[in-house]
Design a protein around this motif. Structure first.
Motif, PDB file in Angstrom:
ATOM      1  N   GLU A 192      -4.344   4.771 -17.706  1.00 54.84           N
ATOM      2  CA  GLU A 192      -5.507   3.883 -17.763  1.00 54.84           C
ATOM      3  C   GLU A 192      -5.799   3.372 -16.359  1.00 54.84           C
ATOM      4  O   GLU A 192      -4.877   3.164 -15.557  1.00 54.84           O
ATOM      5  CB  GLU A 192      -5.240   2.707 -18.715  1.00 54.84           C
ATOM      6  CG  GLU A 192      -5.088   3.123 -20.166  1.00 54.84           C
ATOM      7  CD  GLU A 192      -5.009   1.948 -21.110  1.00 54.84           C
ATOM      8  OE1 GLU A 192      -5.211   0.797 -20.639  1.00 54.84           O
ATOM      9  OE2 GLU A 192      -4.770   2.161 -22.306  1.00 54.84           O
ATOM     10  N   LYS A 193      -7.051   3.182 -16.062  1.00 53.11           N
ATOM     11  CA  LYS A 193      -7.454   2.743 -14.728  1.00 53.11           C
ATOM     12  C   LYS A 193      -6.887   1.366 -14.407  1.00 53.11           C
ATOM     13  O   LYS A 193      -6.888   0.460 -15.244  1.00 53.11           O
ATOM     14  CB  LYS A 193      -8.975   2.710 -14.643  1.00 53.11           C
ATOM     15  CG  LYS A 193      -9.501   2.375 -13.252  1.00 53.11           C
ATOM     16  CD  LYS A 193     -11.015   2.400 -13.217  1.00 53.11           C
ATOM     17  CE  LYS A 193     -11.527   2.048 -11.816  1.00 53.11           C
ATOM     18  NZ  LYS A 193     -13.017   2.059 -11.763  1.00 53.11           N
ATOM     19  N   ASN A 194      -6.387   1.215 -13.191  1.00 52.56           N
ATOM     20  CA  ASN A 194      -5.881  -0.072 -12.718  1.00 52.56           C
ATOM     21  C   ASN A 194      -7.037  -0.901 -12.175  1.00 52.56           C
ATOM     22  O   ASN A 194      -7.573  -0.623 -11.101  1.00 52.56           O
ATOM     23  CB  ASN A 194      -4.832   0.146 -11.625  1.00 52.56           C
ATOM     24  CG  ASN A 194      -4.281  -1.173 -11.082  1.00 52.56           C
ATOM     25  OD1 ASN A 194      -4.586  -2.251 -11.604  1.00 52.56           O
ATOM     26  ND2 ASN A 194      -3.481  -1.079 -10.037  1.00 52.56           N
ATOM     27  N   GLU A 195      -7.423  -1.914 -12.944  1.00 49.76           N
ATOM     28  CA  GLU A 195      -8.471  -2.830 -12.513  1.00 49.76           C
ATOM     29  C   GLU A 195      -7.915  -4.186 -12.090  1.00 49.76           C
ATOM     30  O   GLU A 195      -8.667  -5.124 -11.854  1.00 49.76           O
ATOM     31  CB  GLU A 195      -9.494  -3.002 -13.645  1.00 49.76           C
ATOM     32  CG  GLU A 195     -10.202  -1.697 -14.017  1.00 49.76           C
ATOM     33  CD  GLU A 195     -11.221  -1.870 -15.128  1.00 49.76           C
ATOM     34  OE1 GLU A 195     -11.200  -2.949 -15.779  1.00 49.76           O
ATOM     35  OE2 GLU A 195     -12.047  -0.963 -15.335  1.00 49.76           O
ATOM     36  N   GLU A 219       0.834  -1.192   0.000  1.00 46.54           N
ATOM     37  CA  GLU A 219       0.000   0.000   0.000  1.00 46.54           C
ATOM     38  C   GLU A 219       0.874   1.250   0.000  1.00 46.54           C
ATOM     39  O   GLU A 219       1.836   1.351   0.770  1.00 46.54           O
ATOM     40  CB  GLU A 219      -0.915   0.000   1.220  1.00 46.54           C
ATOM     41  CG  GLU A 219      -1.901   1.159   1.240  1.00 46.54           C
ATOM     42  CD  GLU A 219      -2.870   1.078   2.404  1.00 46.54           C
ATOM     43  OE1 GLU A 219      -3.682   2.011   2.567  1.00 46.54           O
ATOM     44  OE2 GLU A 219      -2.810   0.079   3.143  1.00 46.54           O
ATOM     45  N   GLY A 220       0.575   2.182  -0.878  1.00 42.64           N
ATOM     46  CA  GLY A 220       1.321   3.431  -0.945  1.00 42.64           C
ATOM     47  C   GLY A 220       2.521   3.399  -1.858  1.00 42.64           C
ATOM     48  O   GLY A 220       3.214   4.412  -2.016  1.00 42.64           O
ATOM     49  N   ALA A 221       2.791   2.259  -2.491  1.00 37.35           N
ATOM     50  CA  ALA A 221       3.967   2.131  -3.363  1.00 37.35           C
ATOM     51  C   ALA A 221       3.572   2.299  -4.825  1.00 37.35           C
ATOM     52  O   ALA A 221       2.462   1.943  -5.239  1.00 37.35           O
ATOM     53  CB  ALA A 221       4.645   0.787  -3.168  1.00 37.35           C
ATOM     54  N   THR A 222       4.510   2.846  -5.596  1.00 41.31           N
ATOM     55  CA  THR A 222       4.403   2.907  -7.051  1.00 41.31           C
ATOM     56  C   THR A 222       5.566   2.132  -7.637  1.00 41.31           C
ATOM     57  O   THR A 222       6.711   2.302  -7.196  1.00 41.31           O
ATOM     58  CB  THR A 222       4.444   4.356  -7.558  1.00 41.31           C
ATOM     59  OG1 THR A 222       3.329   5.078  -7.024  1.00 41.31           O
ATOM     60  CG2 THR A 222       4.403   4.406  -9.078  1.00 41.31           C
ATOM     61  N   ALA A 223       5.290   1.286  -8.625  1.00 40.37           N
ATOM     62  CA  ALA A 223       6.332   0.450  -9.229  1.00 40.37           C
ATOM     63  C   ALA A 223       6.304   0.607 -10.733  1.00 40.37           C
ATOM     64  O   ALA A 223       5.363   1.174 -11.306  1.00 40.37           O
ATOM     65  CB  ALA A 223       6.129  -1.011  -8.849  1.00 40.37           C
ATOM     66  N   ASP A 264       0.287   2.101  -9.802  1.00 36.78           N
ATOM     67  CA  ASP A 264      -0.020   2.235  -8.383  1.00 36.78           C
ATOM     68  C   ASP A 264      -1.414   1.664  -8.156  1.00 36.78           C
ATOM     69  O   ASP A 264      -1.962   0.979  -9.034  1.00 36.78           O
ATOM     70  CB  ASP A 264       0.103   3.690  -7.914  1.00 36.78           C
ATOM     71  CG  ASP A 264      -0.800   4.653  -8.674  1.00 36.78           C
ATOM     72  OD1 ASP A 264      -1.830   4.200  -9.228  1.00 36.78           O
ATOM     73  OD2 ASP A 264      -0.481   5.862  -8.725  1.00 36.78           O
ATOM     74  N   ALA A 265      -1.990   1.927  -7.011  1.00 37.91           N
ATOM     75  CA  ALA A 265      -3.289   1.328  -6.699  1.00 37.91           C
ATOM     76  C   ALA A 265      -4.394   1.807  -7.620  1.00 37.91           C
ATOM     77  O   ALA A 265      -5.441   1.147  -7.744  1.00 37.91           O
ATOM     78  CB  ALA A 265      -3.649   1.631  -5.242  1.00 37.91           C
ATOM     79  N   ASN A 266      -4.174   2.931  -8.301  1.00 33.33           N
ATOM     80  CA  ASN A 266      -5.253   3.544  -9.079  1.00 33.33           C
ATOM     81  C   ASN A 266      -5.110   3.413 -10.582  1.00 33.33           C
ATOM     82  O   ASN A 266      -6.104   3.297 -11.288  1.00 33.33           O
ATOM     83  CB  ASN A 266      -5.358   5.031  -8.717  1.00 33.33           C
ATOM     84  CG  ASN A 266      -5.650   5.249  -7.253  1.00 33.33           C
ATOM     85  OD1 ASN A 266      -6.554   4.626  -6.697  1.00 33.33           O
ATOM     86  ND2 ASN A 266      -4.880   6.122  -6.620  1.00 33.33           N
ATOM     87  N   GLN A 267      -3.841   3.443 -11.114  1.00 29.75           N
ATOM     88  CA  GLN A 267      -3.716   3.556 -12.566  1.00 29.75           C
ATOM     89  C   GLN A 267      -2.378   3.045 -13.080  1.00 29.75           C
ATOM     90  O   GLN A 267      -1.411   2.930 -12.340  1.00 29.75           O
ATOM     91  CB  GLN A 267      -3.908   5.016 -12.990  1.00 29.75           C
ATOM     92  CG  GLN A 267      -2.893   5.964 -12.384  1.00 29.75           C
ATOM     93  CD  GLN A 267      -3.242   7.429 -12.642  1.00 29.75           C
ATOM     94  OE1 GLN A 267      -4.283   7.748 -13.214  1.00 29.75           O
ATOM     95  NE2 GLN A 267      -2.358   8.324 -12.235  1.00 29.75           N
ATOM     96  N   PHE A 268      -2.391   2.759 -14.373  1.00 30.41           N
ATOM     97  CA  PHE A 268      -1.174   2.533 -15.158  1.00 30.41           C
ATOM     98  C   PHE A 268      -0.899   3.831 -15.923  1.00 30.41           C
ATOM     99  O   PHE A 268      -1.823   4.412 -16.504  1.00 30.41           O
ATOM    100  CB  PHE A 268      -1.349   1.384 -16.143  1.00 30.41           C
ATOM    101  CG  PHE A 268      -1.583   0.054 -15.506  1.00 30.41           C
ATOM    102  CD1 PHE A 268      -0.523  -0.751 -15.121  1.00 30.41           C
ATOM    103  CD2 PHE A 268      -2.884  -0.399 -15.298  1.00 30.41           C
ATOM    104  CE1 PHE A 268      -0.745  -1.979 -14.525  1.00 30.41           C
ATOM    105  CE2 PHE A 268      -3.111  -1.632 -14.707  1.00 30.41           C
ATOM    106  CZ  PHE A 268      -2.041  -2.418 -14.321  1.00 30.41           C
TER     107      PHE A 268
END
Length: 517
Positions: free
Chosen positions: A442-445, A405-409, A426-430
């Motif tokens: 694009e939304k991260n699903e 949680e809270g990380a971007t890769a 991240d938790a929300n998007q590419f």
């Protein structure tokens, strides 16, 4: 892919090889029968580059039947990667010689004196040395030589066993007997060879003096012309003397190596080191940019050398760096093929990995066959990516990730903090970025676990993500990346491939794949 590669190479050889070269001391090229089949041809000849990717300023050493080499490592740590070979063509990484960050590391000189190995190198305006009893290490902490204002030290021993360093701009300084400090002040030495002013170069720039002692002569093999810029900039020239301190005379065969035209495959060829093989034949290891692929940096090349009756050396007439060349003597025992991938099954990070501007040891853990990378910084620009040295015109990289949680890769093709392209998650998007500019999101699903992929097709770069690593979704943007090179961004670097993590917590990476296409 392997079948295609061998078939294409066999076709090329069939066109180009109506004879081979039998290279030896004071010998001219000799006609030989063409091999009868593709396998024999491929086994008998090599094709430049010897090491693909950004491995410039090679310093090579033969010890018995073994060869060792290191290169400039610039801003990547750990630094001073040491290679081992038994045939000068196939090389294996064996150690890093520099674990302490002393700045951007330029052209080193790897030598053996008595029972100790030394690597002399410049970094951030100063000069340093590390030592070991074996090329595999352990290597010492870097020793400060307090020698400022010069680069590219080259070691030589005189007839009275006094030790010296040849330096850039033609200077020489004496070393203490243990090689770990200097004596006195630098003095003027070899002034180089003045090339015609009409030639298209960056500068005069006498640098990278490497020493060879043979038949009573002390040779300096140096670079001139500047390391990048126009195609014809760099070159290898030579001078010799009867004493390590001169007086010097220039070779009548200067420049020994030089790119003649921008039509050539290899540009800015220069910075050479001589080495003999186990049969007494001689070779020169040096570097060059591949035309249209400056993003790969300066790649390690090799050409045969012949000695004339009056003790000068030259490349045999008719030998070209872009064509197949008969292999040196020596048994093949190592290979670098497919050596950039990592399934993280070892106990520690593989030798193909380096981090930008910092040592990765405090951030990296290999656990249960996975790489656990601690996030660093609040943005990509200060994340210090973990990188491998991309080596091909066409390749793809992919990896599985699991986010805290809270990380971007993400995956990146990285020149420096400004010059890069990447796909992040991240938790929300590419998101795809070109330098600091967001291109598309694009939304991260998929949640916190998935796969990322980058395809580099001759500098056309595209980006993908996947839930299972089999069915891929392309992010609809292609970035043309040919401009990520020294002529645009400076710093002498290359476009490397790798991983990054920033923000909070950690990112777990699994099965990093680098695949030549």
């Amino acid at each position: 892919m392997k079948h295609f590669k061998h078939t294409r190479r066999a076709a090329l050889l069939s066109m180009l090889l109506t004879s081979g070269y039998l290279i030896g001391c004071s010998q001219q090229p000799t006609n030989q029968a063409k091999p009868q089949d593709a396998t024999a041809t491929t086994n008998a000849y090599y094709q430049n580059p010897v090491i693909g990717g950004d491995y410039p300023d090679p310093s090579v050493l033969r010890v018995g039947k073994d060869y060792y080499m290191t290169h400039s490592s610039f801003d990547y740590y750990p630094g001073l990667l040491v290679w081992h070979s038994t045939d000068l063509v196939n090389w294996k990484r064996i150690a890093f010689a520099l674990n302490k960050n002393v700045g951007s590391v330029w052209a080193p000189d790897l030598i053996k004196h008595n029972d100790t190995y030394y690597i002399y190198f410049p970094a951030n305006g100063n000069n340093w040395v590390v030592t070991a009893r074996s090329p595999e290490g352990p290597w010492s902490e870097p020793v400060d030589l307090n020698l400022k204002g010069f680069i590219d030290p080259g070691h030589v021993v005189g007839p009275d066993d006094k030790r010296y360093l040849y330096l850039s701009k033609g200077y020489i300084i004496q070393l203490a007997d243990d090689g770990l400090s200097t004596v006195g002040e630098p003095i003027e030495g070899y002034a180089g060879w003045q090339f015609p002013k009409e030639w298209s170069t960056e500068c005069f720039c006498l640098e990278s003096p490497k020493s060879t002692v043979r038949n009573g002569y002390y040779y300096q093999t140096v670079a001139e012309g500047g390391t990048a810029g126009p195609a014809t900039s760099h070159m290898v020239v030579s001078g010799r003397a009867k004493s390590p301190l001169g007086p010097w005379e220039n070779s009548p065969y200067n420049p020994v190596i030089h790119t003649e035209s921008r039509k050539d495959r290899w540009w800015s060829q220069g910075h050479g080191t001589l080495v003999d093989d186990v049969n007494g034949n001689w070779w020169i290891m040096y570097h060059g940019y591949e035309k249209d692929y400056h993003t790969l940096g300066r790649q390690t090349l090799m050409l045969p050398i012949e000695w004339t009756k009056d003790d000068w050396f030259r490349v045999p007439e008719g030998v070209k760096s872009s064509e197949p060349i008969r292999k040196p003597a020596g048994a093949t025992s190592v290979s670098t093929e497919d050596s950039l991938s990592d399934d993280f099954s070892g106990q520690q990070l593989g030798l193909q990995w380096q981090a930008f501007k910092e040592h990765p040891s405090e951030r990296v853990e290999i656990k249960n066959g996975k790489l656990v990378l601690k996030a660093k910084g609040t943005s990509f620009e200060n994340s210090s990516p973990l990188l491998v040295n991309a080596a091909d015109q066409k390749y793809e990289i992919q990896v599985a990730y699991t986010l805290d949680e809270g990380a971007t890769a993400g995956l990146t093709l990285y020149y420096n903090e400004q010059g890069n392209v990447r796909i992040s998650v991240d938790a929300n998007q590419f998101t795809v970025y070109n330098q600091q500019n967001r291109k598309i999101s694009e939304k991260n699903e998929l949640g916190r676990h998935g796969y990322l992929r980058i395809l580099n097709d001759e500098n056309e770069v595209s980006f993908y993500y996947s839930q299972d690593g089999k069915d891929w979704t392309r992010v609809e943007r292609t970035i043309y990346a040919s401009g990520f090179n020294h002529n645009i961004f400076g710093r002498f670097l290359s476009l490397r491939a790798g991983l990054f993590a920033f923000g909070e917590g950690k990112v777990t990476f699994d099965n990093f794949v680098y695949r030549k296409l």
